[in-house]
Scaffold this active site. Sequence first.
Site, PDB file in Angstrom:
ATOM      1  N   GLU A   1      -0.727   0.907  -9.465  1.00 27.77           N
ATOM      2  CA  GLU A   1       0.032   1.884 -10.234  1.00 27.77           C
ATOM      3  C   GLU A   1       1.463   1.417 -10.505  1.00 27.77           C
ATOM      4  OE1 GLU A   1      -0.510   5.768  -8.494  1.00 27.77           O
ATOM      5  OE2 GLU A   1      -2.643   5.745  -8.990  1.00 27.77           O
TER       6      GLU A   1
ATOM      7  N   ASP B   1       1.263  10.469  -1.098  1.00 24.71           N
ATOM      8  CA  ASP B   1      -0.167  10.740  -1.222  1.00 24.71           C
ATOM      9  C   ASP B   1      -0.841   9.990  -0.084  1.00 24.71           C
ATOM     10  OD1 ASP B   1      -2.786  11.210  -1.782  1.00 24.71           O
ATOM     11  OD2 ASP B   1      -2.791  10.272  -3.775  1.00 24.71           O
TER      12      ASP B   1
ATOM     13  N   LYS C   1      -6.476  16.140 -12.932  1.00 25.43           N
ATOM     14  CA  LYS C   1      -6.918  14.871 -13.515  1.00 25.43           C
ATOM     15  C   LYS C   1      -8.093  15.188 -14.434  1.00 25.43           C
ATOM     16  CE  LYS C   1      -5.957  11.803  -9.560  1.00 25.43           C
ATOM     17  NZ  LYS C   1      -6.529  11.270  -8.289  1.00 25.43           N
TER      18      LYS C   1
ATOM     19  N   HIS D   1      -5.060   1.049  -3.206  1.00 24.29           N
ATOM     20  CA  HIS D   1      -4.437   0.532  -4.430  1.00 24.29           C
ATOM     21  C   HIS D   1      -3.655  -0.751  -4.196  1.00 24.29           C
ATOM     22  CE1 HIS D   1      -4.448   4.880  -6.210  1.00 24.29           C
ATOM     23  NE2 HIS D   1      -5.648   4.340  -6.133  1.00 24.29           N
TER      24      HIS D   1
ATOM     25  N   SER E   1      -9.760   5.653  -5.562  1.00 18.24           N
ATOM     26  CA  SER E   1     -10.018   6.516  -4.404  1.00 18.24           C
ATOM     27  C   SER E   1     -10.540   7.839  -4.963  1.00 18.24           C
ATOM     28  CB  SER E   1      -8.763   6.693  -3.546  1.00 18.24           C
ATOM     29  OG  SER E   1      -7.751   7.380  -4.217  1.00 18.24           O
TER      30      SER E   1
ATOM     31  N   GLU F   1       0.404   6.287  -1.487  1.00 19.76           N
ATOM     32  CA  GLU F   1       1.478   6.360  -2.483  1.00 19.76           C
ATOM     33  C   GLU F   1       2.762   6.914  -1.878  1.00 19.76           C
ATOM     34  OE1 GLU F   1      -0.004   8.641  -5.820  1.00 19.76           O
ATOM     35  OE2 GLU F   1      -1.910   7.566  -5.750  1.00 19.76           O
TER      36      GLU F   1
ATOM     37  N   GLU G   1       0.315  14.970  -0.654  1.00 20.97           N
ATOM     38  CA  GLU G   1      -0.987  15.115  -1.328  1.00 20.97           C
ATOM     39  C   GLU G   1      -2.077  14.621  -0.389  1.00 20.97           C
ATOM     40  OE1 GLU G   1      -0.903  13.229  -5.180  1.00 20.97           O
ATOM     41  OE2 GLU G   1      -3.045  12.804  -5.087  1.00 20.97           O
TER      42      GLU G   1
ATOM     43  N   LYS H   1       2.367  13.087 -12.521  1.00 25.64           N
ATOM     44  CA  LYS H   1       2.245  11.920 -11.652  1.00 25.64           C
ATOM     45  C   LYS H   1       1.641  10.822 -12.515  1.00 25.64           C
ATOM     46  CE  LYS H   1      -0.803  11.010  -8.075  1.00 25.64           C
ATOM     47  NZ  LYS H   1      -1.250  10.802  -6.693  1.00 25.64           N
TER      48      LYS H   1
ATOM     49  N   ASP I   1      -5.945  16.910  -4.151  1.00 23.09           N
ATOM     50  CA  ASP I   1      -6.489  16.021  -5.189  1.00 23.09           C
ATOM     51  C   ASP I   1      -7.992  15.887  -4.934  1.00 23.09           C
ATOM     52  OD1 ASP I   1      -7.248  13.933  -6.833  1.00 23.09           O
ATOM     53  OD2 ASP I   1      -6.051  12.410  -5.834  1.00 23.09           O
TER      54      ASP I   1
ATOM     55  N   HIS J   1      -2.387  10.940 -13.883  1.00 20.25           N
ATOM     56  CA  HIS J   1      -3.121   9.751 -14.327  1.00 20.25           C
ATOM     57  C   HIS J   1      -4.181   9.387 -13.283  1.00 20.25           C
ATOM     58  CE1 HIS J   1      -0.517   6.804 -11.742  1.00 20.25           C
ATOM     59  NE2 HIS J   1      -0.864   7.879 -11.083  1.00 20.25           N
TER      60      HIS J   1
HETATM   61  P1  PGA Z   1      -7.176   7.260  -7.947  1.00 20.78           P
HETATM   62  O1  PGA Z   1      -5.788   7.468  -7.227  1.00 20.78           O
HETATM   63  O2  PGA Z   1      -6.953   7.377  -9.392  1.00 20.78           O
HETATM   64  O3  PGA Z   1      -7.583   5.903  -7.488  1.00 20.78           O
HETATM   65  O4  PGA Z   1      -8.090   8.354  -7.433  1.00 20.78           O
HETATM   66  C1  PGA Z   1      -4.854   8.402  -7.579  1.00 20.78           C
HETATM   67  C2  PGA Z   1      -4.696   9.448  -6.521  1.00 20.78           C
HETATM   68  O5  PGA Z   1      -5.361   9.421  -5.459  1.00 20.78           O
HETATM   69  O6  PGA Z   1      -3.912  10.365  -6.731  1.00 20.78           O
HETATM   70 ZN    ZN Z   2      -4.429  11.407  -4.696  1.00 21.16          ZN
END
Ligand code: PGA
Ligand code: ZN
Length: 436
Positions: free
Chosen positions: A216, A254, A349, A166, A48, A175, A297, A400, A324, A377
Amino acid sequence: MGDILTLVNIIKIQARQILDSRGNPTVEADVILDNGVAGRASVPSGASIGMHEDIELRDKDYSKFLGNGVLKAVLNINTKINDLLVNSNPQDQDLIDKKLIGLDGTESKSNLGANAILAVSLASAKAAALSTNLPLYKYFAKLVNLSSDQLLLPLPMVNIINGGKHASWATDIQEYMIMPIGAKTFSEALRTSDEVFHHLAEVLLKKGYLTTVGDEGGYAPLVKSGNTESIELILEAVSKAGYKAEKDFVIGLDIAASELFEDGKYTLKREDKVFSTDQMINWLSVLVDKYPIRSIEDGLSESDWQGWSKLTEKLGSKMQLVGDDLLVTNTKFLEKAIKEKAGNAILIKPNQIGTLTEAINVLKMAKKASWKTIISHRSGETEDTTIADLAVGLSAGQIKTGSLSRSERIAKYNQLLRIEEELGTKAKFAGSEALS
Ligand code: PGA
Ligand code: ZN
């Protein structure tokens, strides 16, 4: 930095294509020094993805790996980047990253690929750390002028139920994380979270749900009654494990709302609803009133900036609102968000921005504005554990890095256990203070 650099130089950079945790190709690079030391780093990949993230270079040769190969990025490292950095000192991270950014020459790193650039940026830092005989987290701490007693073991956000993109859209929410705020040490936080994770398996099986896991490592039950049932299941597991919600564990979500947003509306399939921004904010507020949620998030889309300010006004004083997709580890967006009071925490990230220096600069800007920082991650990961060292070395406060299954997630937790052991009595755990 500031310190006198030792005389050590890069003699060769060697990259290769490896596979990530989803079986997709990704980049790994070795930075080899003239003192015989080598640093290795590999790059994760999101599913995503925020629309303003730096560009991951993919081959688009559909006869191989469905077009997902990264051989062009690998070739960029082995030729152009190698030529650029041979004879450079890896301990001058600023200069290494400046050179990489300069050679690429684009705003989104689309020329060489952010995946090529990040692999080298991190591998170079790891080689530098090895050549100074410092553990990686201490090397990172040195880059930001923190001493050992200023370091914090991060509060983990443990993603024990996966949904959205996911996990084949088992829920609209991507999440469901537990945050072990009652623990006194990192290892206790990991143990208690692990106990909840295993109790959750029992809770799920008793209800007739599968305990297969998502990208995840969290369970991905196809819950019968939508998004909030997953929260109820987690709370049941917390209690079965002998812990108390609010006191020992709080919940982080999330929403990954950019994935739900189209033409100004949010579609929640599992609620059978299409929400305006105000209705979405209202829905989130109702969840926060009903459950012990202390972190949300991407509660709204990356393009809904006005909504973000409204959401922050409504909920920002009682909880963490994490950007994010909205902020994509980029000072340009963070600066805007600080100004517009859109959120109060940022996910960091490294592969969204492509160099270590830029990731560090984002964290510094966030801390200066008293925002919370979370090292993160991606849903597609490798066995590389750099983010664990980064979370401690930069004293980010939170990490995270997924659930308590799948070795690419566990590798990061295990590295944090090693760091905790090494710091000994100096190992301070961020704990509940990470949220206050
Ligand atoms: P992604 O998901 O690594 O697929 O972007 C993680 C997140 O959205 O925090
Ligand atoms: Zn996110």
